[in-house]
Design a protein around this motif. Structure first.
Motif, short mmCIF file in Angstrom:
data_model
loop_
_atom_site.label_atom_id
_atom_site.label_comp_id
_atom_site.label_asym_id
_atom_site.label_seq_id
_atom_site.Cartn_x
_atom_site.Cartn_y
_atom_site.Cartn_z
N PHE A 1 0.83 -1.20 0.00
CA PHE A 1 0.00 0.00 0.00
C PHE A 1 0.87 1.26 0.00
O PHE A 1 0.55 2.23 -0.65
CB PHE A 1 -0.94 0.01 1.21
N LYS B 1 -7.90 7.28 -1.05
CA LYS B 1 -8.55 6.00 -0.72
C LYS B 1 -7.54 4.99 -0.16
O LYS B 1 -7.76 4.36 0.86
CB LYS B 1 -9.20 5.41 -1.99
N VAL B 2 -6.41 4.87 -0.87
CA VAL B 2 -5.39 3.92 -0.41
C VAL B 2 -4.82 4.37 0.93
O VAL B 2 -4.57 3.56 1.83
CB VAL B 2 -4.22 3.83 -1.43
N HIS C 1 -7.22 3.55 3.80
CA HIS C 1 -7.21 2.11 4.05
C HIS C 1 -5.93 1.70 4.81
O HIS C 1 -5.99 0.96 5.79
CB HIS C 1 -7.29 1.40 2.69
N THR C 2 -4.80 2.25 4.36
CA THR C 2 -3.52 1.91 4.98
C THR C 2 -3.50 2.36 6.44
O THR C 2 -3.06 1.62 7.32
CB THR C 2 -2.36 2.61 4.22
N VAL D 1 -6.03 2.85 8.46
CA VAL D 1 -6.93 2.05 9.30
C VAL D 1 -6.20 0.79 9.76
O VAL D 1 -6.17 0.45 10.94
CB VAL D 1 -8.22 1.69 8.52
N ILE D 2 -5.53 0.12 8.81
CA ILE D 2 -4.82 -1.12 9.17
C ILE D 2 -3.63 -0.81 10.07
O ILE D 2 -3.41 -1.46 11.10
CB ILE D 2 -4.33 -1.85 7.90
#
Ligand SMILES: Nc1ncnc2c1ncn2[C@@H]1O[C@H](COP(=O)(O)OP(=O)(O)OP(=O)(O)O)[C@@H](O)[C@H]1O
Length: 585
Positions: A191, A238-239, A242-243, A245-246
């Motif tokens: 990511f 978006k990426v 997402h990154t 959050v993880i």
């Protein structure tokens, strides 16, 4: 670049020259890291002394003494890590500046054909972000990882010595945690790469739009440009979300493991020993402190290893750029060109893309002192012919001969010194008119520049400027007219005493008055010189010694203006079109 070359020692050998001069600094950084790690390990032990001895013994003097040690150790390790970060980041910046300089100097030597295939904005963004990641290799990254590994090993050795019975319970849990973190980062890495790629795309788009701002405004396309950049930003966002959050989610899980699970294990294992009197509270505190201190370095090691991998991937990409063959690798000719008689194109073929011939069997001669004009429809191969004569691309079939010697056997830099190249879109350097005419070559005197300026009739314009010849030009000459730019480039060719003038006439329409002026200046410039002119205006071909009519990559007619008017219907048509245009104006 061959895969087998990409070993650690290969990189090390390659980077060593950059670090060599500052090796002392690097060694100091390593030393400071060692001392800091040692000092960090010392603190819990001092604390244990206070808890286990000074307090039970009610020995206040000893407690103050240990307290002072405690403070000194913290101050010293703080100072050393500050020094270490300061010096190493300076070293990183210094080395990477040199490194980027080398990359840029290599890029400048790459052949024009390579740049044709590159989206330049993306390339710049890539070099910039890749270099930034290589920088951490030199600054803190390598030192941090060594420090963390040593700190981790040192900490466990001390724990083993203090209480191996507790340590054997903790060690596997901590190592499992480290391995989990490693896998997490490996997963996140793809990511991170995606984010970087999308960032490069955004930068490339912004660069392109800023360069074409006039056209965008003229065509009312601001909204479209904004939407395009926003779309690219959204894809990156978006990426990124997402990154994050993880990344942050899993950090919280690891934090819970350290704060709760590990501490519970230590307390469960040590409580019976404390009750039985075989373990002191001080040692328990040492354990708890060490767990906090050891887990993070272990996780950092996982992160550092990934970062190092990323830095090496960036380094590899940059090195691939610096290993691309330069013009010097492509053109290996060494003969010093002598041009006394003629330039000859002998059955020349050329294609930008394989088998898509742009020039087909082109043959013509430019005798010294003569003026040859190239005319014909757009895309027929005129500019390509000029580019081949300048040596920007190698000829694929046939030859270009200078007094009988193939151009490919000549030293291309020496050959280019003989050429005064005037392109449609005149490139101006940042600086004054004087600097632009002599292009930073101080051996060309100001008098010579003045003379060139007056031959091309630019003096009226210069006289109007308060700073005269020293007037500064805005970026890409935006504060002067198209015609004035043309005249500056004429003066440049004159000041450099070019033997051969190669001119790709500007296609942009200029008013008849300026055109007449440029025509007179051009006559002055070309007088007595050998010239190859891609002519877009009729006035430039009337006095040419030979006109070559190009059509679809071939010369389909040739001769003087009057001859061609008689023999070539396509030339006649071109002239009629030009006349109509002149009448319209
Ligand atoms: N850098 C390039 N890469 C690929 N194809 C190219 C490149 N430059 C030109 N071409 C193609 O080669 C052909 C000849 O182009 P060239 O610029 O030589 O024509 P020209 O006669 O000078 O045109 P114009 O009068 O419009 O300047 C065209 O089909 C063009 O699309």
């Amino acid at each position: 670049m061959a895969e087998d070359k990409l070993t650690f020692t290969y990189y090390l050998k390659l980077l060593f020259p950059f670090v060599k001069k500052d090796l002392g600094l690097l060694i100091f950084g390593l030393f400071a890291m060692l001392v800091t790690s040692g000092l960090r390990l010392l603190n819990p032990l001092i604390l244990a002394q206070i808890i286990d001895h000074s307090i039970p013994d009610k020995n206040m003097a000893q407690m103050f003494q240990y307290g002072a040690y405690f403070v000194i150790v913290i101050l010293l390790s703080g100072l050393l890590s500050y020094l270490q970060i300061l010096l190493l980041s300076r070293l990183g910046i210094k080395i990477i500046t040199k490194f980027k300089g080398n990359v840029f100097s290599h890029l400048l030597k790459l052949p024009v054909s390579w740049f044709n295939k590159q989206p330049v904005g993306e390339l710049i963004a890539r070099v910039e972000s890749d270099s930034e990641r290589v920088k951490v290799l030199f600054s803190d990254l390598s030192i941090t990882i060594i420090g963390n590994v040593l700190f981790f090993i040192g900490g466990f050795v001390i724990l083993f010595i203090l209480q191996w019975q507790i340590t054997i319970y903790i060690l596997p849990a901590i190592i499992l945690c480290g391995i989990g973190y490693w896998f997490l980062f490996k997963y996140l890495n793809k990511f991170f790469r995606l984010i970087r790629e999308r960032y490069a795309i955004i930068t490339a788009k912004i660069t392109d739009y800023v360069q074409g701002i006039q056209m965008i405004q003229a065509l009312n396309q601001e909204k479209k440009a904004l939407q395009d950049v926003e779309k690219a930003s959204l894809a990156k966002k978006k990426v990124e979300v997402h990154t994050q959050v993880i990344e942050y989610g899993s950090q919280s899980i690891f934090s819970f493991m350290v704060n709760v699970v590990f501490i519970i294990i230590v307390i469960l294992v040590s409580a019976p020993k404390i009750i039985a009197g075989t373990l002191t509270v001080g040692i328990l505190i040492v354990f708890i402190q060490y767990i906090y201190q050891l887990v993070w370095p272990l996780m950092q090691i996982s992160e550092n290893v990934m970062q190092i991998q990323r830095s090496f991937a960036s380094l590899k990409r940059i090195l691939e750029l610096t290993e691309l063959p330069t013009e010097d690798d492509t053109y290996t000719g060494t003969k010093i060109p002598v041009f006394a008689q003629e330039i000859k194109f002998e059955n020349v073929w050329f294609a930008y893309k394989e088998d898509e011939w742009v020039l087909k069997d082109i043959s013509f001669t430019i005798p010294k002192g003569k003026k040859i004009a190239l005319v014909g429809p757009s895309g027929s191969g005129k500019t390509t012919t000029v580019s081949l004569l300048c040596g920007f691309y190698p000829v694929e079939k046939g030859r270009i001969l200078i007094d009988g010697v193939p151009l490919s056997e000549m030293d291309f830099r020496e050959w280019r010194k003989k050429i005064g190249l005037i392109l449609q879109d005149v490139y101006l350097f940042p600086g004054s008119i004087l600097e632009n005419v002599r292009v930073y070559n101080d051996q060309i005197s100001e008098d010579k520049v003045q003379k060139a300026i007056s031959i091309v009739q630019l003096d009226d314009f210069i006289k109007k400027l308060p700073e005269g010849i020293n007037a500064e030009l805005a970026e890409r000459g935006q504060n002067i007219s198209q015609g004035e730019k043309q005249l500056i480039s004429f003066a440049r060719a004159l000041a450099f005493e070019a033997e051969i003038i190669i001119m790709d006439e500007a296609t942009a329409s200029i008013d008849p008055q300026t055109e007449a002026k440029i025509q007179r200046s051009m006559e002055n410039l070309l007088s007595g010189k050998t010239a190859l002119v891609v002519a877009h205006r009729l006035t430039s071909v009337l006095d040419a010694d030979e006109i070559l009519y190009f059509s679809d990559g071939r010369i389909t007619a040739r001769g003087k203006h009057n001859e061609l008017l008689q023999t070539s219907p396509e030339y006649q048509k071109l002239v009629e079109l030009q006349m109509l245009k002149v009448q319209d104006e």
